[in-house]
Design a protein around this motif. Sequence first.
Motif, short mmCIF file in Angstrom:
data_model
loop_
_atom_site.label_atom_id
_atom_site.label_comp_id
_atom_site.label_asym_id
_atom_site.label_seq_id
_atom_site.Cartn_x
_atom_site.Cartn_y
_atom_site.Cartn_z
N LEU A 230 -15.86 -33.61 -59.74
CA LEU A 230 -15.90 -34.44 -60.95
C LEU A 230 -14.74 -34.15 -61.90
O LEU A 230 -14.72 -33.11 -62.54
CB LEU A 230 -17.21 -34.18 -61.71
N PRO A 231 -13.77 -35.06 -62.01
CA PRO A 231 -12.69 -34.81 -62.96
C PRO A 231 -13.15 -34.97 -64.41
O PRO A 231 -12.86 -34.15 -65.25
CB PRO A 231 -11.65 -35.86 -62.58
N GLY A 232 -13.94 -36.04 -64.71
CA GLY A 232 -14.48 -36.24 -66.06
C GLY A 232 -13.39 -36.51 -67.07
O GLY A 232 -12.20 -36.50 -66.76
N VAL A 233 -13.74 -36.82 -68.30
CA VAL A 233 -12.76 -37.01 -69.36
C VAL A 233 -12.13 -35.66 -69.67
O VAL A 233 -10.93 -35.51 -69.74
CB VAL A 233 -13.41 -37.64 -70.60
N LYS A 234 -12.96 -34.63 -69.87
CA LYS A 234 -12.46 -33.26 -70.02
C LYS A 234 -13.13 -32.41 -68.96
O LYS A 234 -12.55 -32.06 -67.96
CB LYS A 234 -12.76 -32.74 -71.43
N SER A 235 -14.42 -32.11 -69.18
CA SER A 235 -15.21 -31.47 -68.13
C SER A 235 -16.62 -32.01 -68.27
O SER A 235 -17.00 -32.49 -69.33
CB SER A 235 -15.15 -29.95 -68.27
N PRO A 236 -17.42 -31.97 -67.22
CA PRO A 236 -18.74 -32.60 -67.31
C PRO A 236 -19.65 -31.89 -68.30
O PRO A 236 -19.50 -30.69 -68.56
CB PRO A 236 -19.29 -32.49 -65.89
N THR A 237 -20.61 -32.65 -68.86
CA THR A 237 -21.63 -32.07 -69.73
C THR A 237 -22.78 -31.64 -68.83
O THR A 237 -23.23 -32.42 -67.99
CB THR A 237 -22.12 -33.15 -70.72
N ILE A 238 -23.26 -30.42 -69.02
CA ILE A 238 -24.37 -29.91 -68.21
C ILE A 238 -25.58 -29.71 -69.13
O ILE A 238 -25.47 -29.00 -70.14
CB ILE A 238 -24.01 -28.53 -67.57
N VAL A 239 -26.70 -30.32 -68.80
CA VAL A 239 -27.91 -30.23 -69.63
C VAL A 239 -29.03 -29.65 -68.78
O VAL A 239 -29.30 -30.17 -67.69
CB VAL A 239 -28.32 -31.64 -70.14
N ALA A 248 -28.98 -31.54 -65.41
CA ALA A 248 -28.44 -32.90 -65.35
C ALA A 248 -26.95 -32.80 -65.68
O ALA A 248 -26.56 -32.07 -66.59
CB ALA A 248 -29.14 -33.80 -66.36
N VAL A 249 -26.14 -33.50 -64.88
CA VAL A 249 -24.68 -33.50 -65.10
C VAL A 249 -24.30 -34.89 -65.61
O VAL A 249 -24.69 -35.90 -65.00
CB VAL A 249 -23.94 -33.19 -63.79
N HIS A 250 -23.59 -34.96 -66.73
CA HIS A 250 -23.11 -36.25 -67.28
C HIS A 250 -21.59 -36.28 -67.15
O HIS A 250 -20.92 -35.34 -67.56
CB HIS A 250 -23.44 -36.38 -68.77
N THR A 251 -21.07 -37.37 -66.61
CA THR A 251 -19.61 -37.46 -66.50
C THR A 251 -19.17 -38.92 -66.36
O THR A 251 -20.00 -39.81 -66.32
CB THR A 251 -19.11 -36.62 -65.30
N VAL A 252 -17.86 -39.14 -66.29
CA VAL A 252 -17.36 -40.49 -66.02
C VAL A 252 -16.54 -40.46 -64.72
O VAL A 252 -15.91 -39.45 -64.41
CB VAL A 252 -16.50 -41.07 -67.18
N ILE A 253 -16.59 -41.57 -64.00
CA ILE A 253 -15.89 -41.67 -62.71
C ILE A 253 -15.06 -42.95 -62.72
O ILE A 253 -15.54 -43.99 -63.17
CB ILE A 253 -16.91 -41.71 -61.55
N ALA A 254 -13.83 -42.87 -62.21
CA ALA A 254 -12.99 -44.07 -62.12
C ALA A 254 -13.62 -45.05 -61.14
O ALA A 254 -14.07 -44.64 -60.06
CB ALA A 254 -11.58 -43.70 -61.66
#
Length: 283
Positions: A230-239, A248-254
Amino acid sequence: MKNLKIAIQKSGRLNEKSVQLLKNCGLNFENYKSSLITTVSNFPLEILFLRDDDIPEYVQDGIADLGIVGENVIVETEANVRYLQRLGFGKCSLKIAVPSHSDAKEPADLNGKAIATSYPTILKKFLDEQSITADIRIISGSVEISPALELSDAIFDIVSTGGTLRSNGLVPFADVMTSEAILIGKNGIENNPVVCELIQRIQSVLRAAETKYVVLNVERSSLADIITLLPGVKSPTIVPLAEENWVAVHTVIAEQDFWDKINKLKAAGAQGIVVMPVEKIII
Ligand code: PRT
Ligand code: ZN
């Protein structure tokens, strides 16, 4: 300070996407089909609705400060304007096409032939570069039927799916240019703070359109593998989840990597993957 003016196509292939782009940038305006000009209520901008062919010159001459128009029209009109942002819609190619039974095999075979087009300037430049002398016949519409009417031996026109060429018994012969909608401005306008703000908003909308927001669940033991994917915007959010050892992992993907990434994430132990559209990405 006087409002800036942006010219967009009044009706046609670029109208809806141009209006939608400006609305996605948070601009509020009425879009009456009958009006030629409308004012944005929450941004110092007026919108002019014009034939696409007129937009580059209006911008060059400063009647409008900005415009949204196909690159093919900008090049054809040879207007002296500044390219501010490629917009990713209205994509097409401009091609020379010949009847499927034509004996023309290579560009030089066009010497002495008649080519029908609505884009004589672009075609002439291409032919000159290839040292081809052909007879350019300027036609304003339905260029595709001119070989069947024996008005020309070839055509030069916009192609997107290729369906129109096929249904007229034509085959692509030479690719001359590709085009997409472009935000243009009159020279010097790029330093105007209102223009900079608009470009920034447009870029955040374009970036978001290429991106999906993804939430997935994974056992802590697999987290390191998932993060490397996961590249993400910076790094993934881990909850942390209520269930111990799960997060739970939150991220963005192209968008373009989407299916490839999702399959790899599943293989690495991701579960309950939820994918959502992204409205804007401001960086
Ligand atoms: O009224 P106005 O002068 O403003 O509009 P217009 O009729 O001149 O232009 P319009 O609305 O047809 O197109 C506006 C712009 O859309 C063009 O200048 C291109 O930049 C872009 N664009 C993208 C296209 C196409 N795709 C396209 N497929 N413009 C035209 N076509 C036509 C093409 O001329 C051909 O007749 O669609 C047919 C081919 O499509 P396919 O899918 O069968 O290959
Ligand atoms: Zn036009």
